[in-house]
Enzyme design. Structure first.
Site, PDB file in Angstrom:
ATOM      1  N   TYR A 186       0.796  -1.223   0.000  1.00 61.84           N
ATOM      2  CA  TYR A 186       0.000   0.000   0.000  1.00 61.84           C
ATOM      3  C   TYR A 186       0.832   1.277   0.000  1.00 61.84           C
ATOM      4  CZ  TYR A 186      -3.866  -3.097   0.976  1.00 61.84           C
ATOM      5  OH  TYR A 186      -4.790  -4.099   0.878  1.00 61.84           O
ATOM      6  N   PRO A 199     -11.429   0.213  -2.479  1.00 59.58           N
ATOM      7  CA  PRO A 199     -12.691  -0.428  -2.866  1.00 59.58           C
ATOM      8  C   PRO A 199     -13.888   0.462  -2.545  1.00 59.58           C
ATOM      9  CG  PRO A 199     -11.396  -1.775  -1.331  1.00 59.58           C
ATOM     10  CD  PRO A 199     -10.868  -0.389  -1.271  1.00 59.58           C
ATOM     11  N   HIS A 422      -7.609   1.591   1.502  1.00 59.94           N
ATOM     12  CA  HIS A 422      -7.421   0.186   1.835  1.00 59.94           C
ATOM     13  C   HIS A 422      -6.318  -0.119   2.843  1.00 59.94           C
ATOM     14  CE1 HIS A 422      -7.874  -3.976   1.374  1.00 59.94           C
ATOM     15  NE2 HIS A 422      -7.921  -4.079   0.078  1.00 59.94           N
ATOM     16  N   SER A 633     -12.566 -11.539  -4.876  1.00 57.81           N
ATOM     17  CA  SER A 633     -12.775 -11.591  -3.442  1.00 57.81           C
ATOM     18  C   SER A 633     -14.232 -11.830  -3.112  1.00 57.81           C
ATOM     19  CB  SER A 633     -12.329 -10.285  -2.796  1.00 57.81           C
ATOM     20  OG  SER A 633     -12.412 -10.384  -1.399  1.00 57.81           O
TER      21      SER A 633
END
Length: 705
Positions: A186, A199, A422, A633
Site C-alpha cells: 500500500y 474499494p 485500503h 474476493s
C-alpha cells in the site's frame, strides 16, 4: 499432467500488483497479489510503549517529517510479564491511560492470546509453487523453473539462508509480514488510490422524497457510526471467530479517525483514535465544500439524529454555491504528484488547518449531487462507478477526500454507499460496520427531547493559489482519463444463491470460483493466475494471503466441460474434485501455509540482506504467476450490497461477490483501454457458467470421489 501453454502477449503491460487485489474477503478472505517491493496491500501497527510515547501514522520513512503528537502518562512499575504484554500491544489498540486496566483485561489479553503468523517450511512452499504453475505456464517454462527451484532449495544455499532470516524475523516481531505488507502493498504503491486500490461498496438505493429525506438518512447513518464507535471505544465489540478460532480484532481500531498522508516515495498513516485528545468531529462535504461537524455534546454524549439533521441542514444551506474549486480532487492523483501538491497546499496556514481537520476527523460523509439519469438496467453499475471514483470532475469526484479511511456517500437521488482507503483494513471490518449502520438506520426515532442550540459547523477554508489551481486542473485531467477507462458491471445473479451449492454439499465460495474459472476459460481458451484473498486474522496482526483458485483440478474440469468425449457423470466428478481442491487450498491459506506471502517474504529478505536477487524471482514463470488476470474476493454481508474494485493488471478483471441465500451480487471491473477485456461479456459468461454447473450437478447423481 502436461502444463498448458498460454498466450500472454500483454505480459509487459504491468507488473504484478499485489495488494490492490486485497479488497475484501470472505470465507477465505482472499485478496492481494504480491510480487515484491512496489506491490500493494497492507496492515499498520507499531509497538505500544508505556510512559512517554511519541506517535506517528503508520511506519513510513523515519526520515520523512510527519505530524507527531505526544501522550504523557505515569505508569506504576510492572512485572516482566506485564511489560512484555505492553510491548506487544498493537498501536491500533492504543487508548488513553485512564482505561489502562480495562485494556489489559480485555482487548490486550485477547490479542496476546493469538498465535504468531508462522513461516511455512521452505520445501513445502517450493513444491506447492511448482504445482500452482502447472495450469498457467508452458511445459518448457515449467522445466526451467524446476531447475531454478532445485538450485534455490539446495542445502546451505540461498533459499535456506533466506528462510533462516525470515525465521529470525518471526521470532523478533509480532508478525513477520505485517510491516512489510503495509509498505510494499500500500504505502509504497504509487498509482492513484482511486480505482487502483480503494474499494467501494454499493448499498441498496434509498427513496428520498426530498432533500430533507437525504439529510435525515445521513443523520441517522452518522448516529449509527457513532453507535459502532462506542463499541470500539468501550471495548465491547464482540470478538469474531472463524472455524471456532478467535480472530485478530486490530483492524477495527484502525478504520475510524485515521487517514493516509501522501509522501514523495512512501505514504504514511495517521490515527487520531489514540491519545488523550481523540477525534470528536466528522467531515461533511457538499458542493466540494468541507465542514468540520462536532458530533458530541459538551457532556460527551453523541448528538442525536435530530441534532445531526439540524447541523446538516446548516451545512447544506451555507454551501449552495456550485462554483467552488474541487480541492478534494487532488487526492485522486498519482501519489508522487499528490505529495508535491500536498506540500504546496500546506504552505498556507489556513489550508494546513483545514487539511488537518479532515485528517483528524472520525470519518467523512459526502452529500452528493444526483447522479446522471440512466436506465434501470445499468443503474447499479453506474452507482458502483460513483462509489469508486465519483463520476469525474463534472460530477462528484471533488466531493471526496480519498485519503480518508472511511467515506460514506449519500446522494440526493437515493444512491448511497462507501469508499474506503485500503491500507488500514480489509473488507470484513468495513462490512461489519456497514451492516451495523444499515440496521441502525432502520430503527425508529427515539422520542425527541428539547435540544440546546448548537454552534454552526465550521467551514474549512482553502486559499487557492495559481500553483494549487494548476495542481487541481492536472488532477482533473488525469482523473477523467481514469473514469473513462474504467469498465464496471454490477450483476445480480437471480437464479440461485449460496443455498444451491450448499444443498450439493459444496462450498459456495469454491463453486463461484470454479464458475469464474470456467467463464474465463471459455472466453480466452486458457487458464490464468487467479487471486482470491484469504484471511490471516487467526494470527496476531494478520492481514491476508492468496488463495490460488487456478489449479490442476480446476483446469481439468473447465477443459472437460464442453468436451463431447466426457460424460455428465465424469464432468460432475471433476467439478466436485475441483471444488474440494479449492476448499483444501483455502483451509491451508487461512492457517498460514499458502505460498504467496512466504515467497514475498523470501524476496524481501533478499533485498534486506543486500544479496543479489535469486533467479527464482527473475524467472518468467514467476512474473506469470504474479500477473493476476482474475483478482477476486468474496465479501459476504448481511446487507444486500456488493463491494467493487478495479483490476490489478491492465489486461485483467476485478471481481467481487456477495453470496446471499437466494441470489448472488457480483461487481466486475475491467479497463476499456484493453481490447481483450469486457466487464459485460465476463458477466454474461459467468452467468452461463453458473447455470451450466447447476444443470450438470442436477443431471449427474453424486458419486464418491
Amino acid at each position: 499432467m502436461a502444463a498448458q501453454a498460454s498466450p500472454r502477449s500483454k505480459m509487459a503491460l504491468g507488473r504484478p500488483r499485489p495488494a490492490a487485489a486485497e479488497r475484501g474477503g470472505g470465507a477465505g478472505w482472499p485478496r492481494c497479489p504480491c510480487g515484491g517491493p512496489g506491490a500493494w496491500g497492507a496492515g499498520p501497527c507499531s509497538p505500544w510503549w508505556p510512559g512517554l510515547r511519541t506517535l506517528s501514522g503508520g511506519r513510513g520513512d523515519p526520515d520523512r517529517p510527519r505530524e507527531r503528537f505526544t501522550v504523557f502518562s505515569v505508569l506504576p512499575a510492572m512485572d516482566r510479564k506485564q511489560e512484555q504484554a505492553e510491548k506487544a500491544r498493537p498501536c491500533g489498540l492504543l487508548k488513553p491511560t485512564a482505561s489502562l486496566g480495562k485494556i489489559l483485561g480485555r482487548i490486550q489479553l485477547h490479542q496476546e492470546a493469538l498465535p504468531h503468523l508462522p513461516v511455512p517450511p521452505l520445501q513445502q512452499t517450493l513444491d506447492r509453487y511448482l504445482l500452482t504453475l502447472q495450469p498457467i505456464v508452458s511445459q518448457e517454462e515449467l522445466n526451467h523453473t524446476q531447475e531454478l527451484v532445485a538450485e534455490f532449495r539446495k542445502p546451505g544455499g540461498v533459499g535456506e539462508r533466506l528462510q533462516k532470516g525470515l525465521e529470525r524475523r518471526a521470532k523478533k516481531t509480532e508478525n513477520w509480514l505485517s510491516d512489510w505488507w503495509l509498505k510494499t502493498a500500500y504505502l509504497e504503491y504509487r498509482l492513484p488510490v482511486v480505482v487502483h486500490s480503494s474499494p467501494g461498496v454499493v448499498l441498496p438505493k434509498q427513496d428520498f422524497l426530498d432533500r430533507q429525506g437525504q439529510l435525515r438518512f445521513a443523520a441517522k447513518l452518522i448516529e449509527g457510526i457513532l453507535d459502532f464507535k462506542s463499541m470500539i471505544d468501550n471495548e465491547t465489540l464482540p470478538v469474531e471467530y472463524m472455524g471456532g478460532k478467535p480472530l485478530c480484532m486490530n483492524q477495527y481500531y484502525q478504520i475510524l479517525s485515521s487517514c493516509r498522508i501522501p509522501g514523495p516515495k512512501r505514504d504514511s498513516i495517521v490515527n487520531y483514535a489514540k491519545g488523550n485528545k481523540q477525534s470528536r468531529h466528522i467531515t461533511v462535504v457538499h458542493n466540494f465544500q468541507f465542514f468540520e461537524l462536532d458530533v458530541y455534546n459538551s457532556d460527551g454524549s453523541p448528538l442525536t439524529s435530530e441534532q445531526l439533521f439540524i447541523q446538516l441542514e446548516k451545512i447544506w444551506n451555507t454551501s449552495l454555491q456550485t462554483n467552488k474549486e474541487p480541492i478534494g480532487i487532488l487526492t485522486t492523483n498519482h501519489r508522487n504528484s499528490w505529495a508535491k501538491a500536498y506540500n504546496n497546499l500546506l504552505k498556507d496556514k489556513t489550508n494546513k488547518e483545514s487539511v488537518r481537520a479532515i485528517e483528524k476527523s472520525i470519518c467523512t460523509v459526502c452529500l452528493d449531487a444526483p447522479m446522471p439519469r440512466v436506465s434501470e438496467d445499468i443503474y447499479n453499475s453506474r452507482v458502483a462507478a460513483q462509489m469508486l471514483h465519483g463520476g469525474g470532475s463534472r460530477w462528484n469526484s471533488g466531493n471526496r477526500w480519498f485519503d480518508k479511511t472511511l467515506q460514506f456517500i449519500i446522494a440526493e437521488d437515493g444512491s448511497c454507499g462507501l469508499v474506503y482507503e485500503h491500507a488500514p483494513s480489509e473488507g470484513p471490518p468495513i462490512v461489519a460496520l456497514l451492516d451495523h449502520v444499515v440496521e441502525f438506520t432502520k430503527k425508529p426515532e427515539k422520542a425527541r427531547s428539547p435540544t440546546v442550540p448548537l454552534p454552526m459547523p465550521k467551514k474549512l477554508r482553502f486559499n487557492i493559489t495559481p500553483e494549487i489551481k494548476n495542481d487541481i486542473e492536472n488532477a482533473k485531467q488525469n482523473l477523467n482519463i481514469m473514469v473513462e477507462d474504467l469498465d464496471i458491471k454490477v450483476m445480480v445473479f437471480h437464479h440461485f444463491g449460496k443455498g444451491f451449492p450448499k444443498s450439493e454439499k459444496i462450498s459456495p465460495d469454491a463453486f463461484i470460483q470454479l464458475a469464474l474459472q470456467l467463464a474465463y476459460y471459455r472466453m480466452y481458451g486458457h487458464a490464468c493466475a487467479t487471486y482470491e484473498s484469504a484471511s490471516l486474522r487467526m494470527f496476531r496482526l494478520g492481514r491476508t494471503d492468496t488463495i490460488r483458485s487456478t489449479s490442476v483440478d480446476s483446469l481439468k474440469f473447465v477443459q472437460s466441460m464442453d468436451s463431447p468425449d466426457k460424460s455428465d457423470q465424469e464432468k460432475a466428478d471433476l467439478l466436485r474434485r475441483a471444488t474440494k481442491a479449492h476448499r483444501e487450498y483455502t483451509d491451508m491459506a487461512i492457517r498460514g501455509n499458502a505460498i504467496d506471502r512466504h515467497l514475498l517474504g523470501l524476496k524481501l529478505q533478499a533485498i534486506e540482506d543486500l544479496v543479489s536477487m535469486p533467479e527464482l524471482f527473475m524467472d518468467t514463470a514467476y512474473a506469470v504467476a504474479m500477473h493476476f488476470n482474475l483478482s477476486t474476493s468474496q465479501v459476504p454481508a448481511k446487507t444486500d450490497c456488493v463491494m467493487c474494485f478495479g483490476p490489478v493488471v491492465p489486461d485483467g478483471y476485478g471481481i467481487c461477490y456477495n453470496p446471499m441465500e437466494e441470489h448472488i451480487n457480483f461487481a466486475i471491473s475491467a479497463f476499456n483501454s484493453c481490447a481483450d477485456t469486457n466487464a459485460a461479456r465476463m458477466a454474461h459468461y459467468l452467468e452461463k457458467a453458473l447455470l451450466d454447473m447447476r444443470i450438470l450437478l442436477q443431471a449427474a447423481p453424486k458419486s464418491k470421489l
